[in-house]
Enzyme design. Structure first.
Site, mmCIF file in Angstrom:
data_model
loop_
_atom_site.group_PDB
_atom_site.id
_atom_site.type_symbol
_atom_site.label_atom_id
_atom_site.label_comp_id
_atom_site.label_asym_id
_atom_site.label_seq_id
_atom_site.Cartn_x
_atom_site.Cartn_y
_atom_site.Cartn_z
ATOM 1 C CB THR A 91 -0.898 -0.014 1.246
ATOM 2 O OG1 THR A 91 -1.726 -1.172 1.200
ATOM 3 C CG2 THR A 91 -1.761 1.234 1.328
ATOM 4 N NE ARG A 136 -7.207 -8.475 2.119
ATOM 5 C CZ ARG A 136 -6.208 -7.607 2.187
ATOM 6 N NH1 ARG A 136 -5.942 -6.819 1.157
ATOM 7 N NH2 ARG A 136 -5.484 -7.512 3.277
ATOM 8 C CG ASP A 164 -4.678 -1.631 6.153
ATOM 9 O OD1 ASP A 164 -4.314 -2.540 5.376
ATOM 10 O OD2 ASP A 164 -4.047 -0.569 6.271
ATOM 11 C CB THR A 215 2.083 0.672 4.069
ATOM 12 O OG1 THR A 215 2.425 -0.329 3.100
ATOM 13 C CG2 THR A 215 3.332 1.029 4.856
ATOM 14 N N GLY A 216 1.042 -2.275 4.908
ATOM 15 C CA GLY A 216 1.432 -3.572 5.437
ATOM 16 C C GLY A 216 0.319 -4.593 5.358
#
Length: 307
Positions: free
Chosen positions: A158, A186, A189, A208-209
């Site tokens: 992201t 799907r 976040d 991000t992650g």
């Protein structure tokens, strides 16, 4: 009034051959946003401009170059939030939209809500946003990796931006193509206020992650709360530097869940912080005390912050 902007190209492992593209992409993004801020423009426009640059660059997992889902298609998510009114807007699991961050901003300005899949696509079409055949968002590299099921060293992630404008308004934005091979539909976040982004009078954060790790610890809101020195405090007293607040938020994630994540954080005074627990994180920033933007692939490249 201080102005500042920070962008990130994702918390990930950056392979040696991708270091320069990551630096150049983040630098171009921060320059696009900074040009707006230094001319007196607002933080919403700056964040949108910066992220649109990243969405156009196949180095990053947003817009063109996004990872492919289980069906070999690109589905994008994006969100934006501003501090003064706590207005926000988001789209998720949308196909054929070149710049999802522009849709998120338009949603925010019209009526705060999250529009998913066909409702997001319909909104973009009705508001004259840039649509394209969904195949146009698939880069050759991503298609080849998906078809050959190769293990990707440089795992894209992201992207995001936070900015502070001359009027003291803070804005956060995020944009993503999700995770490689994710089930169709799907949503992680990125489009969720508090997890993928957050902005109030104290600060603005973009994360991000691994979305499934970021969501349960509400990472973006947690980072902003730490600016007050107490994660439960809302009194607006900024007792903690954003660097420390970002580190505390990542530490919470590490202690509570498994997974990699990173965040960029900007407070109401224009101070900058960023932290991550992945191998690398591409970041660039600019504020009015710098002569030129700074860009990094890892924290080790940055001079220590004066707390």
């Amino acid at each position: 009034m201080t102005i500042a902007i920070v962008v990130h190209g994702g918390a990930k492992t950056v392979s040696p051959d991708k270091e320069q593209p990551n630096k150049e992409g983040c630098l171009a993004a921060v320059q696009a946003g900074w040009q707006i801020l230094e001319q007196g423009g607002d933080a919403r426009a700056a964040v949108e401009a910066a992220i649109r640059v990243l969405e156009s660059d196949q180095t990053f997992n947003a817009g063109f170059g996004s990872t492919l889902n289980s069906e070999g298609e690109v589905e994008v998510d994006a969100a934006m939030m501003e501090s003064k009114t706590l207005r926000w807007g988001a789209v998720a699991a949308v196909q054929g939209l070149r710049h999802p961050i522009s849709a998120a901003r338009k949603v925010m300005e019209e009526k705060p809500r999250l529009l998913v899949a066909r409702s997001g696509e319909r909104f973009a079409r009705e508001h004259g946003l840039e649509l394209c055949p969904k195949e146009d968002l698939v880069s050759q590299e991503q298609r080849q990796e998906w078809e050959e099921e190769v293990e990707v060293i440089d795992r894209p992630n992201t992207v995001g931006c936070v900015a502070l404008d001359v009027n003291g308004i803070l804005v956060a934005g995020t944009s993503t193509g999700g995770t490689t091979g994710q089930p169709q539909g799907r949503v992680g976040d990125t489009a969720l206020v508090g997890s993928g982004l957050y902005a109030d009078h104290r600060g603005a954060c973009s994360t991000t992650g691994d979305g499934e790790s970021i969501i349960p610890v509400v990472l973006a809101k947690t980072a902003v709360d730490f600016l007050s020195g107490d994660a439960a405090s809302m009194d607006g007293v900024l007792a903690v530097h954003p660097e420390q607040a970002a580190e505390k938020a990542i530490e919470v994630l590490k202690q509570r869940v498994s997974g990699e994540a990173g965040c960029i954080l900007l407070d109401q005074n224009g101070r900058i912080g960023w932290a991550y627990n992945s191998q690398d994180m591409a970041v660039a920033y600019m504020h009015d005390e710098l002569q030129q933007p700074a860009v990094f692939i890892s924290k080790e490249d940055e001079a220590p912050v004066n707390m």
